[in-house]
Design a protein around this motif. Structure first.
Motif, PDB file in Angstrom:
ATOM      1  N   ALA A   7     -40.359 106.628  51.494  1.00 36.26           N
ATOM      2  CA  ALA A   7     -39.467 106.308  52.612  1.00 36.26           C
ATOM      3  C   ALA A   7     -38.044 106.024  52.138  1.00 36.26           C
ATOM      4  CB  ALA A   7     -40.006 105.118  53.407  1.00 36.26           C
ATOM      5  N   LEU A   8     -37.907 105.228  51.086  1.00 33.92           N
ATOM      6  CA  LEU A   8     -36.561 104.873  50.613  1.00 33.92           C
ATOM      7  C   LEU A   8     -35.848 106.085  50.024  1.00 33.92           C
ATOM      8  CD1 LEU A   8     -37.247 101.370  49.018  1.00 33.92           C
ATOM      9  CD2 LEU A   8     -36.399 101.914  51.310  1.00 33.92           C
ATOM     10  N   ALA A   9     -36.599 106.955  49.334  1.00 35.54           N
ATOM     11  CA  ALA A   9     -35.997 108.180  48.794  1.00 35.54           C
ATOM     12  C   ALA A   9     -35.497 109.077  49.921  1.00 35.54           C
ATOM     13  CB  ALA A   9     -37.011 108.926  47.930  1.00 35.54           C
ATOM     14  N   LEU A  10     -36.264 109.161  50.999  1.00 34.91           N
ATOM     15  CA  LEU A  10     -35.842 109.963  52.152  1.00 34.91           C
ATOM     16  C   LEU A  10     -34.583 109.383  52.774  1.00 34.91           C
ATOM     17  CD1 LEU A  10     -36.280 112.205  54.235  1.00 34.91           C
ATOM     18  CD2 LEU A  10     -37.813 110.647  55.472  1.00 34.91           C
ATOM     19  N   LEU A  11     -34.546 108.070  52.947  1.00 33.56           N
ATOM     20  CA  LEU A  11     -33.367 107.437  53.535  1.00 33.56           C
ATOM     21  C   LEU A  11     -32.138 107.628  52.649  1.00 33.56           C
ATOM     22  CD1 LEU A  11     -34.929 104.136  54.922  1.00 33.56           C
ATOM     23  CD2 LEU A  11     -34.110 106.095  56.255  1.00 33.56           C
ATOM     24  N   ARG A  12     -32.316 107.542  51.327  1.00 37.94           N
ATOM     25  CA  ARG A  12     -31.171 107.757  50.409  1.00 37.94           C
ATOM     26  C   ARG A  12     -30.644 109.181  50.527  1.00 37.94           C
ATOM     27  NH1 ARG A  12     -34.230 104.427  46.871  1.00 37.94           N
ATOM     28  NH2 ARG A  12     -35.192 106.259  45.918  1.00 37.94           N
ATOM     29  N   LYS A  13     -31.535 110.151  50.592  1.00 38.50           N
ATOM     30  CA  LYS A  13     -31.107 111.545  50.703  1.00 38.50           C
ATOM     31  C   LYS A  13     -30.385 111.793  52.033  1.00 38.50           C
ATOM     32  CE  LYS A  13     -31.269 114.363  48.387  1.00 38.50           C
ATOM     33  NZ  LYS A  13     -30.212 114.958  47.537  1.00 38.50           N
ATOM     34  N   LEU A  14     -30.888 111.209  53.119  1.00 37.47           N
ATOM     35  CA  LEU A  14     -30.239 111.370  54.418  1.00 37.47           C
ATOM     36  C   LEU A  14     -28.864 110.712  54.428  1.00 37.47           C
ATOM     37  CD1 LEU A  14     -33.357 110.696  56.679  1.00 37.47           C
ATOM     38  CD2 LEU A  14     -32.208 112.897  56.340  1.00 37.47           C
ATOM     39  N   GLU A  15     -28.735 109.582  53.741  1.00 39.55           N
ATOM     40  CA  GLU A  15     -27.420 108.944  53.629  1.00 39.55           C
ATOM     41  C   GLU A  15     -26.458 109.842  52.853  1.00 39.55           C
ATOM     42  OE1 GLU A  15     -25.165 105.169  51.475  1.00 39.55           O
ATOM     43  OE2 GLU A  15     -27.221 105.700  50.923  1.00 39.55           O
ATOM     44  N   GLU A  16     -26.936 110.383  51.742  1.00 38.83           N
ATOM     45  CA  GLU A  16     -26.097 111.263  50.916  1.00 38.83           C
ATOM     46  C   GLU A  16     -25.598 112.460  51.719  1.00 38.83           C
ATOM     47  OE1 GLU A  16     -27.098 114.574  47.551  1.00 38.83           O
ATOM     48  OE2 GLU A  16     -28.046 112.612  47.289  1.00 38.83           O
ATOM     49  N   MET A  17     -26.448 112.985  52.598  1.00 41.16           N
ATOM     50  CA  MET A  17     -26.099 114.154  53.402  1.00 41.16           C
ATOM     51  C   MET A  17     -25.387 113.781  54.703  1.00 41.16           C
ATOM     52  SD  MET A  17     -29.717 116.163  52.873  1.00 41.16           S
ATOM     53  CE  MET A  17     -29.370 117.374  54.153  1.00 41.16           C
ATOM     54  N   LYS A  18     -25.226 112.462  54.939  1.00 38.18           N
ATOM     55  CA  LYS A  18     -24.591 111.972  56.171  1.00 38.18           C
ATOM     56  C   LYS A  18     -25.340 112.435  57.427  1.00 38.18           C
ATOM     57  CE  LYS A  18     -19.938 111.493  54.230  1.00 38.18           C
ATOM     58  NZ  LYS A  18     -20.365 111.638  52.831  1.00 38.18           N
ATOM     59  N   VAL A  19     -26.665 112.442  57.329  1.00 39.80           N
ATOM     60  CA  VAL A  19     -27.503 112.799  58.475  1.00 39.80           C
ATOM     61  C   VAL A  19     -27.781 111.541  59.293  1.00 39.80           C
ATOM     62  CG1 VAL A  19     -29.778 113.621  59.206  1.00 39.80           C
ATOM     63  CG2 VAL A  19     -28.579 114.745  57.310  1.00 39.80           C
ATOM     64  N   PRO A  20     -27.489 111.532  60.588  1.00 34.49           N
ATOM     65  CA  PRO A  20     -27.747 110.343  61.420  1.00 34.49           C
ATOM     66  C   PRO A  20     -29.245 110.061  61.534  1.00 34.49           C
ATOM     67  CG  PRO A  20     -26.278 111.903  62.525  1.00 34.49           C
ATOM     68  CD  PRO A  20     -26.850 112.617  61.352  1.00 34.49           C
ATOM     69  N   VAL A  21     -29.588 108.790  61.414  1.00 38.17           N
ATOM     70  CA  VAL A  21     -30.978 108.347  61.537  1.00 38.17           C
ATOM     71  C   VAL A  21     -31.039 107.300  62.651  1.00 38.17           C
ATOM     72  CG1 VAL A  21     -32.914 107.198  60.409  1.00 38.17           C
ATOM     73  CG2 VAL A  21     -31.448 108.761  59.092  1.00 38.17           C
ATOM     74  N   LEU A  22     -31.888 107.525  63.637  1.00 42.15           N
ATOM     75  CA  LEU A  22     -32.098 106.547  64.696  1.00 42.15           C
ATOM     76  C   LEU A  22     -33.500 105.966  64.539  1.00 42.15           C
ATOM     77  CD1 LEU A  22     -31.032 105.211  67.330  1.00 42.15           C
ATOM     78  CD2 LEU A  22     -32.254 107.006  68.583  1.00 42.15           C
ATOM     79  N   ILE A  23     -33.564 104.668  64.276  1.00 41.71           N
ATOM     80  CA  ILE A  23     -34.855 103.977  64.193  1.00 41.71           C
ATOM     81  C   ILE A  23     -35.164 103.402  65.568  1.00 41.71           C
ATOM     82  CG2 ILE A  23     -36.129 102.071  63.143  1.00 41.71           C
ATOM     83  CD1 ILE A  23     -34.453 102.430  60.629  1.00 41.71           C
TER      84      ILE A  23
END
Length: 336
Positions: free
Chosen positions: A148-164
């Motif tokens: 989960a944390l690796a996925l969140l880091r990659k999404l941050e790096e790519m500036k992909v919006p995440v809605l929890i």
């Protein structure tokens, strides 16, 4: 004159590197799924959707995810339950909250009214005190789900919006993310929020109609500003551990969606419903998010390859324009 072949070679080299990296990720993905065949169960729609997502541009990607037992492990303490049972809370609060934790025999706690009662008790007893949130989360059993944390880091790096979108508590979720260095600018939390004002104890809970397992379809309304801001992103990843988590994408306009559901420790009899709801179902409390990280990395690699190709094309056009201007400025009559 040597610039054109050089730029062409740069483009080919960049595309070759991207293709090799993509091939490595695809191989890793298939190997991972073979190794964890008992964990990841894919529906007929999964492979076709995977390929369409892999070819998508990163600027098109949007992620909607649950929190409890999705970002956290399947057997982790959930937000409300953790507060209700924590020895850091007053005994009076825990005693009054205890019936809400009795899911097996207390038939009166199923439904939206459960959240109303839980929030009512928090306000009545002033629980949890705001200064205690950090310790509450730190001492709770809330391990992140594997990957989960690796996925969140990659999404941050790519500036992909995440809605929890969670039926839990924003205060707990944000503190959890903060403690794992994952509360980043691309993450927005749509959940029940304790309003402290200038006080150390909660004064109210918002929204007035709580976010529950039964009301996630209201996410489009509750997070209206988020969806307006990202309306151009039409490739949606949806992740959750309950069949109602898919409702968070209800009314969200998209071109394609790929959904992954975590069965966790639910009985095998629930598998049919999950397979009908999600494109892939992950079994067991320890099911991993690694395959989705691989997919996101593949999208990123393909996006970078396209950027390099476009940049080199722009350079070629600029060189061509400059050469044309020099030719236009050349005056044969001035040559002796």
């Amino acid at each position: 004159m040597d610039t054109v072949p050089k730029l062409h070679k740069e483009t080919l080299a960049a595309l070759a590197v991207a293709a090799a990296a993509a091939a490595a990720i695809i191989y890793k993905h298939h190997k991972l799924l073979r190794q964890s065949r008992a964990k990841w169960m894919r529906t007929m729609s999964f492979n076709d959707k995977w390929e369409r997502f892999a070819a998508a541009d990163p600027s098109q990607l949007l992620v909607i995810t649950d929190f409890d037992a999705t970002i956290t492990a399947g057997d982790a303490e959930q937000c409300h339950d953790m507060l209700g049972a924590s020895p850091l809370m007053t005994k009076a609060f825990r005693d009054e909250f205890a019936p809400l934790l009795n899911w097996t025999t207390n038939t009166s706690i199923d439904g939206v009214e459960w959240w109303d009662k839980a929030h009512e008790l928090m306000l009545k007893h002033g629980m949890p005190p705001r200064p205690m949130l950090q310790r509450l989360v730190r001492e709770a059993y809330m391990p992140p789900r594997h990957g989960a944390l690796a996925l969140l880091r990659k999404l941050e790096e790519m500036k992909v919006p995440v809605l929890i979108v969670s039926a839990g508590l924003s205060d707990v979720i944000e503190e959890f993310l903060r403690q794992h260095n994952a509360l980043t600018e691309n993450v927005t939390v749509c959940s029940n929020r304790l309003n402290y004002g200038a006080d150390s104890v909660p004064q109210s809970v918002s929204p007035e109609e709580p976010v529950t397992s039964f009301t996630k379809a209201a996410a489009y309304k509750n997070a209206a500003a988020f969806f307006r801001h990202h309306h151009a992103r039409r490739m949606i990843l949806v992740i959750g551990d309950s069949v109602t988590d898919i409702d968070a994408a209800h009314e969200v306009p998209y071109d394609e969606s790929l959904s992954v559901g975590f069965l966790n420790s639910r009985p095998a009899t629930a598998m049919t419903k999950y397979a009908d709801t999600f494109d892939a179902v992950v079994l067991g409390n320890g099911g991993s998010l690694d395959p989705l990280t691989d997919l996101v990395e593949l999208i990123n690699i393909n996006g970078r390859a396209r950027e390099i190709e476009l940049e080199n094309r722009r350079k070629l056009l600029d060189k061509g324009r400059a050469y044309s201007l020099r030719l236009a400025a050349y005056d044969p009559a001035r040559v002796k």
